[in-house]
Design a protein around this motif. Structure first.
Motif, PDB file in Angstrom:
ATOM      1  N   ASP A 194      38.100  72.217  78.171  1.00 55.96           N
ATOM      2  CA  ASP A 194      37.784  71.005  78.889  1.00 55.96           C
ATOM      3  C   ASP A 194      37.937  71.147  80.391  1.00 55.96           C
ATOM      4  O   ASP A 194      37.359  70.394  81.152  1.00 55.96           O
ATOM      5  CB  ASP A 194      38.682  69.847  78.423  1.00 55.96           C
ATOM      6  N   SER A 195      38.732  72.108  80.823  1.00 56.14           N
ATOM      7  CA  SER A 195      38.924  72.275  82.261  1.00 56.14           C
ATOM      8  C   SER A 195      37.602  72.589  82.954  1.00 56.14           C
ATOM      9  O   SER A 195      37.432  72.339  84.134  1.00 56.14           O
ATOM     10  CB  SER A 195      39.941  73.388  82.552  1.00 56.14           C
ATOM     11  N   LYS A 196      36.624  73.111  82.195  1.00 56.13           N
ATOM     12  CA  LYS A 196      35.319  73.416  82.760  1.00 56.13           C
ATOM     13  C   LYS A 196      34.497  72.156  82.995  1.00 56.13           C
ATOM     14  O   LYS A 196      33.557  72.147  83.762  1.00 56.13           O
ATOM     15  CB  LYS A 196      34.551  74.357  81.827  1.00 56.13           C
ATOM     16  N   ASP A 197      34.863  71.081  82.242  1.00 59.31           N
ATOM     17  CA  ASP A 197      34.052  69.877  82.301  1.00 59.31           C
ATOM     18  C   ASP A 197      34.788  68.693  82.907  1.00 59.31           C
ATOM     19  O   ASP A 197      34.313  67.570  82.860  1.00 59.31           O
ATOM     20  CB  ASP A 197      33.604  69.482  80.883  1.00 59.31           C
ATOM     21  N   ASN A 198      35.951  68.917  83.485  1.00 58.58           N
ATOM     22  CA  ASN A 198      36.788  67.809  83.892  1.00 58.58           C
ATOM     23  C   ASN A 198      36.465  67.254  85.254  1.00 58.58           C
ATOM     24  O   ASN A 198      37.131  66.331  85.717  1.00 58.58           O
ATOM     25  CB  ASN A 198      38.257  68.215  83.842  1.00 58.58           C
ATOM     26  N   ASP A 199      35.452  67.796  85.935  1.00 60.33           N
ATOM     27  CA  ASP A 199      35.089  67.227  87.217  1.00 60.33           C
ATOM     28  C   ASP A 199      34.662  65.768  87.049  1.00 60.33           C
ATOM     29  O   ASP A 199      34.868  64.937  87.928  1.00 60.33           O
ATOM     30  CB  ASP A 199      33.938  68.017  87.844  1.00 60.33           C
ATOM     31  N   SER A 200      34.068  65.430  85.891  1.00 58.56           N
ATOM     32  CA  SER A 200      33.617  64.070  85.647  1.00 58.56           C
ATOM     33  C   SER A 200      34.764  63.126  85.394  1.00 58.56           C
ATOM     34  O   SER A 200      34.580  61.915  85.377  1.00 58.56           O
ATOM     35  CB  SER A 200      32.662  64.040  84.441  1.00 58.56           C
ATOM     36  N   ALA A 201      35.966  63.650  85.171  1.00 56.45           N
ATOM     37  CA  ALA A 201      37.135  62.803  84.947  1.00 56.45           C
ATOM     38  C   ALA A 201      37.882  62.524  86.232  1.00 56.45           C
ATOM     39  O   ALA A 201      38.989  62.045  86.212  1.00 56.45           O
ATOM     40  CB  ALA A 201      38.070  63.466  83.936  1.00 56.45           C
ATOM     41  N   THR A 202      37.267  62.831  87.348  1.00 56.13           N
ATOM     42  CA  THR A 202      37.897  62.644  88.653  1.00 56.13           C
ATOM     43  C   THR A 202      37.004  61.815  89.540  1.00 56.13           C
ATOM     44  O   THR A 202      35.802  62.036  89.613  1.00 56.13           O
ATOM     45  CB  THR A 202      38.135  64.016  89.332  1.00 56.13           C
ATOM     46  N   GLN A 203      37.584  60.840  90.212  1.00 56.82           N
ATOM     47  CA  GLN A 203      36.831  60.024  91.153  1.00 56.82           C
ATOM     48  C   GLN A 203      37.533  60.104  92.507  1.00 56.82           C
ATOM     49  O   GLN A 203      38.717  59.779  92.607  1.00 56.82           O
ATOM     50  CB  GLN A 203      36.775  58.572  90.693  1.00 56.82           C
ATOM     51  N   HIS A 204      36.817  60.521  93.534  1.00 55.93           N
ATOM     52  CA  HIS A 204      37.391  60.568  94.876  1.00 55.93           C
ATOM     53  C   HIS A 204      37.314  59.185  95.520  1.00 55.93           C
ATOM     54  O   HIS A 204      36.306  58.505  95.418  1.00 55.93           O
ATOM     55  CB  HIS A 204      36.621  61.569  95.745  1.00 55.93           C
TER      56      HIS A 204
ATOM     57  N   GLY B 167      41.262  62.984  79.774  1.00 57.87           N
ATOM     58  CA  GLY B 167      40.544  64.236  79.662  1.00 57.87           C
ATOM     59  C   GLY B 167      40.771  65.160  80.839  1.00 57.87           C
ATOM     60  O   GLY B 167      40.493  66.360  80.735  1.00 57.87           O
ATOM     61  N   ALA B 168      41.264  64.634  81.940  1.00 57.80           N
ATOM     62  CA  ALA B 168      41.472  65.469  83.127  1.00 57.80           C
ATOM     63  C   ALA B 168      42.579  66.486  82.874  1.00 57.80           C
ATOM     64  O   ALA B 168      43.617  66.175  82.299  1.00 57.80           O
ATOM     65  CB  ALA B 168      41.825  64.610  84.329  1.00 57.80           C
ATOM     66  N   VAL B 169      42.347  67.713  83.314  1.00 59.81           N
ATOM     67  CA  VAL B 169      43.350  68.766  83.275  1.00 59.81           C
ATOM     68  C   VAL B 169      43.763  69.051  84.717  1.00 59.81           C
ATOM     69  O   VAL B 169      42.953  69.497  85.523  1.00 59.81           O
ATOM     70  CB  VAL B 169      42.819  70.046  82.602  1.00 59.81           C
ATOM     71  N   ILE B 170      45.015  68.758  85.027  1.00 62.77           N
ATOM     72  CA  ILE B 170      45.522  68.893  86.387  1.00 62.77           C
ATOM     73  C   ILE B 170      46.241  70.230  86.514  1.00 62.77           C
ATOM     74  O   ILE B 170      47.124  70.551  85.707  1.00 62.77           O
ATOM     75  CB  ILE B 170      46.505  67.761  86.741  1.00 62.77           C
ATOM     76  N   THR B 171      45.876  71.002  87.524  1.00 58.87           N
ATOM     77  CA  THR B 171      46.563  72.260  87.796  1.00 58.87           C
ATOM     78  C   THR B 171      47.135  72.218  89.208  1.00 58.87           C
ATOM     79  O   THR B 171      46.546  71.645  90.122  1.00 58.87           O
ATOM     80  CB  THR B 171      45.617  73.466  87.669  1.00 58.87           C
TER      81      THR B 171
END
Length: 261
Positions: free
Chosen positions: A247-257, A51-55
């Protein structure tokens, strides 16, 4: 009772999160410049999931290493989506899949265990085509038209016009979703495509054919194979673009630091 219900809800949410992360992900192997998943600025060792959108920004680049060993080099000014990635090392091959969308820019892909087990479970989709692989290291750049470069193995390029197969050392061009991919010489590549291919082909830290990569792509030596016109694979541009933007608006949840060691 309220406390118990809240605890159960929290555990359920955690279980869903773990279930979602059980099948998917890549680690950020390296990067330079402005690279984001949604609105989140990425760092080395961060985890990105389905689901992550990488830019990537101007002059930026990122290398993602997926759980099956696949690596993706994302070039500058690119928009790349991990659409549906599932991998479990001990699962049946039919349970694995890797579906990606490149909506802008350029990338390089080096296939991993998913393709080795069942190559039909891999797709890279762009507005002009859907790419399948046969144990492969290849590059794509979208500069209208789209261009591909095959460094290792072979790719199939499909759209409503049919399917064309390209081997190692070949370059191809796809004008639109309704035009069959055709082989082109290196001399016919526009400057933007040639530059992107040279940059990604020389990236250190990726593996190709079991050896460390680092050489620029070879000049085309392989020919073009074409299968029946009309044997289309739907790209679904409108859906892919719309989903990526939404989905780019909601993709913060698809990222783990993760902390850098």
């Amino acid at each position: 009772m309220t406390g118990i219900r809240n605890a159960i809800a929290a555990l359920s949410a955690a279980a869903l999160l773990l279930a979602g992360n059980a099948f998917a992900a890549a680690n950020v192997q390296s990067l330079r410049g402005d690279v984001r998943a949604g609105k989140v600025q990425l760092a080395v060792n961060d985890r990105v999931t389905t689901g992550a959108v990488i830019t990537t920004g101007v002059g930026a680049q990122a290398i993602l290493r997926f759980d099956d060993g696949q690596q993706v080099v994302i070039g500058e000014n690119s928009l790349f989506r991990i659409t549906d990635y599932q991998y479990r090392a001990n699962a049946e091959p039919t349970a694995d899949r890797a579906i990606f969308d490149l909506l802008r820019g350029a990338l390089r892909m080096i296939s991993g265990a998913i393709v080795a087990k069942n190559r039909d479970n891999f797709q890279l989709r762009t507005p002009q085509m859907t790419i399948g692989v046969r144990g492969t290291d290849f590059m794509v750049v979208l500069v209208n038209p789209a261009y591909t470069s095959v460094l290792n193995g072979a790719v199939s390029v499909s759209n409503t016009a049919g399917t064309a197969v390209f081997g190692a050392g070949s370059f191809s061009s796809v004008a639109s979703a309704n035009s069959l991919a055709v082989s082109v010489p290196a001399s016919a590549l526009p400057a933007a495509a040639s530059s992107a291919f040279s940059s990604m082909g020389a990236v250190a830290g990726v593996t190709a054919g079991g050896m460390a990569a680092g050489a620029p792509p070879a000049l085309p030596t392989a020919g073009l194979g074409v299968s029946g016109v009309g044997a289309a694979v739907a790209v679904g541009l409108g859906v892919a673009v719309g989903a990526a933007v939404m989905d780019s608006k909601d993709n913060d949840s698809a990222t783990q630091h993760s902390p850098t060691p």
